[in-house]
Design an enzyme around this catalytic site. Structure first.
Site, mmCIF file in Angstrom:
data_model
loop_
_atom_site.group_PDB
_atom_site.id
_atom_site.type_symbol
_atom_site.label_atom_id
_atom_site.label_comp_id
_atom_site.label_asym_id
_atom_site.label_seq_id
_atom_site.Cartn_x
_atom_site.Cartn_y
_atom_site.Cartn_z
ATOM 1 N N ASP A 151 -6.010 -4.969 -1.325
ATOM 2 C CA ASP A 151 -4.893 -4.435 -0.530
ATOM 3 C C ASP A 151 -3.991 -5.558 -0.013
ATOM 4 O O ASP A 151 -4.464 -6.562 0.523
ATOM 5 C CB ASP A 151 -5.451 -3.640 0.643
ATOM 6 C CG ASP A 151 -4.407 -2.770 1.328
ATOM 7 O OD1 ASP A 151 -3.464 -3.333 1.927
ATOM 8 O OD2 ASP A 151 -4.537 -1.542 1.273
ATOM 9 N N SER B 276 0.839 -1.197 0.000
ATOM 10 C CA SER B 276 0.000 0.000 0.000
ATOM 11 C C SER B 276 0.879 1.255 0.000
ATOM 12 O O SER B 276 1.661 1.456 -0.922
ATOM 13 C CB SER B 276 -0.950 -0.049 1.196
ATOM 14 O OG SER B 276 -1.986 0.885 1.064
#
Length: 367
Positions: A197, A45
Site C-alpha cells: 500500500d 489506494s
C-alpha cells in the site's frame, strides 16, 4: 464578454477504503464546476482508484463521463460487497452504526490476518476488488488521457520508498499495488519488485505535483484525521489510532518539506525554484471524519457510500464558496501555523545573527 479561463488545480487524494467515497463526492462537485480545470492528480489506494476512474471517464466522455464513471465504479464496489461474508450486524443496522466492530465475521477475519500470512490464508490469490477494477476501468483510456496527469503511489517492500507510477505505465497491477494492505493480500509484483500500500510512504505523494510546472494550486483532499480530540482507550482504538498516525506521517513530512522549500525560496530569492512555490489548500471536515470508525472503511453498503459522497460534495461546495477567489493568488492552508516548530531557514538565522554581531561590533568600536 469573453469567458474567463478556468482555474487550474492539482489534487492530492488520500486512501481510506470505503471512506474514499468522500473523495468521490469532492471530485463530483469539482467536475460539475466549469470554473475549474483539474491538471494533475496524485492518489494512493482508494485515492488512486478515484484518480484512474476519473481519467478513464474524462477521456471517453469529458466531465459528465468522468462523473458517471465514478458513480458506476462505487456502485459496482457496493454490489460486489453484497456477497461478502463481512457484514454489519442486525443491531448495528437498527441503531445506525456504520462500523463493523461488533460483526462476528469481521472480528474473526481480523484475528486470522494477525496470525496467518495472506499467501497462506488465500493460497489461490483471489481478490474480488482486482477483478472489479479490471472490469470497470479501461487503462488504455487512462494512459491516453492527456487532459489530466495521474500519479499512483505504492511502497517498495524492499526499500520502503515510494514508487510513483504514471501514464503510460498505469495498469490494474499498479493500482492494486497502491491498495495492497500486507495484512490482507500478498505483495503485488511489478517488474521483479514487490509493492505494498502506498499509504506507508506517500498518502498521497505530493512531490510529483510540486514538480508539475503547469499548475501551482495544490488541493489536498484529506479523509484520514490528523487530530483526534478523544484519546484512544481500548486496544482496538489504540491500534486504529496508530494506523492513522502511520498513514498520515508521510503526508506531514512532505508538507514540512514544502514549507521549508517555500521559506528558502522567499529568504534566498531562488528564482529558478519559484515554479515550485505552491499555493496549498486543504479540503476536509475533521469532525465528520472523526465520527467515522476505522472499521467502517470496510463498509461498502450503497446507502453508506452515497452518504459519504454527499458529505464530500458538501465539503467541496463549502470550500469553493469560501476559497475559490484565492485560487491563483494565495494559499488557504497556512503551513507556518501548522508547523510552528519546524526549522528556521539558515539565511534568516544568519541575518538575525549578523544584525546582532554588527550592533555588538558598533558598540565595541565606539568604546
Amino acid at each position: 464578454m469573453a469567458k474567463d479561463e478556468p482555474k487550474r488545480i492539482d489534487l492530492a487524494l488520500q486512501g481510506g477504503g470505503s471512506h474514499g467515497a468522500l473523495t468521490w463526492g469532492v471530485l463530483d462537485r469539482f467536475l460539475e464546476d466549469e470554473r475549474l480545470e483539474i491538471d494533475g492528480i496524485s492518489g494512493t489506494s482508494a485515492g488512486a482508484m478515484n484518480a484512474v476512474v476519473l481519467a478513464d471517464g474524462l477521456y471517453r466522455n469529458g466531465r459528465d463521463g468522468a462523473r458517471q464513471a465514478l458513480r458506476c465504479f462505487w456502485k459496482a464496489v457496493s454490489e460486489a460487497a453484497r456477497f461478502s461474508p463481512i457484514q454489519r450486524t442486525f443491531w448495528d443496522r437498527l441503531v445506525g452504526n456504520d462500523g463493523l466492530d461488533h460483526s462476528p465475521s469481521y472480528l474473526f477475519f481480523e484475528g486470522l490476518t494477525q496470525l496467518i500470512a495472506p499467501a497462506r490464508l488465500n493460497p489461490l490469490g483471489l481478490n474480488p476488488l482486482r477483478d472489479l477494477v479490471e472490469r470497470q476501468i479501461d487503462f488504455d483510456c487512462v494512459n491516453a488521457c492527456a487532459r489530466v496527469k495521474v500519479f499512483v503511489t505504492a511502497t517498495n517492500v524492499r526499500t520502503g520508498r515510494a514508487k510513483i507510477f504514471r501514464q503510460p505505465e498505469l495498469s490494474v497491477d499498479t493500482v492494486m499495488a497502491s491498495a495492497c494492505l500486507p495484512s490482507l493480500f500478498p505483495a503485488v509484483e511489478i517488474d521483479g519488485e514487490a509493492y505494498w500500500d502506498g499509504g506507508y510512504s506517500g498518502n498521497p505523494a505530493l512531490y510529483p505535483l510540486v514538480n508539475n510546472q503547469g499548475c501551482r494550486d495544490l488541493v489536498v483532499v484529506q479523509v484520514n484525521p490528523l487530530i483526534r480530540r478523544k484519546l484512544p482507550g481500548s486496544a482496538r482504538e489504540i491500534i486504529n489510532r496508530v494506523d492513522e498516525i502511520t498513514f498520515n506521517s508521510s503526508l506531514i513530512k512532505e508538507l514540512r518539506s514544502i514549507q521549508l522549500l517555500q521559506q528558502l525560496i522567499e529568504t534566498e530569492g531562488l528564482a529558478l525554484e519559484r515554479f515550485r512555490s505552491m499555493r496549498l489548500h486543504l479540503i476536509h471536515a475533521e469532525q465528520d471524519i472523526e465520527e467515522l470508525s476505522a472499521s467502517s472503511k470496510m463498509n461498502a453498503e450503497w446507502g453508506f457510500l452515497t452518504r459519504l459522497h454527499d458529505q464530500g460534495r458538501a465539503w467541496a461546495d463549502a470550500w469553493l464558496e469560501t476559497h475559490f477567489a484565492a485560487l491563483g493568488h494565495h494559499s488557504t492552508f497556512d503551513l507556518d501555523a501548522v508547523f510552528e516548530d519546524t526549522f528556521t531557514p539558515l539565511s534568516a538565522v544568519k541575518g538575525m545573527a549578523g544584525g546582532e554581531d554588527s550592533a555588538s561590533d558598533g558598540q565595541s568600536n565606539g568604546q
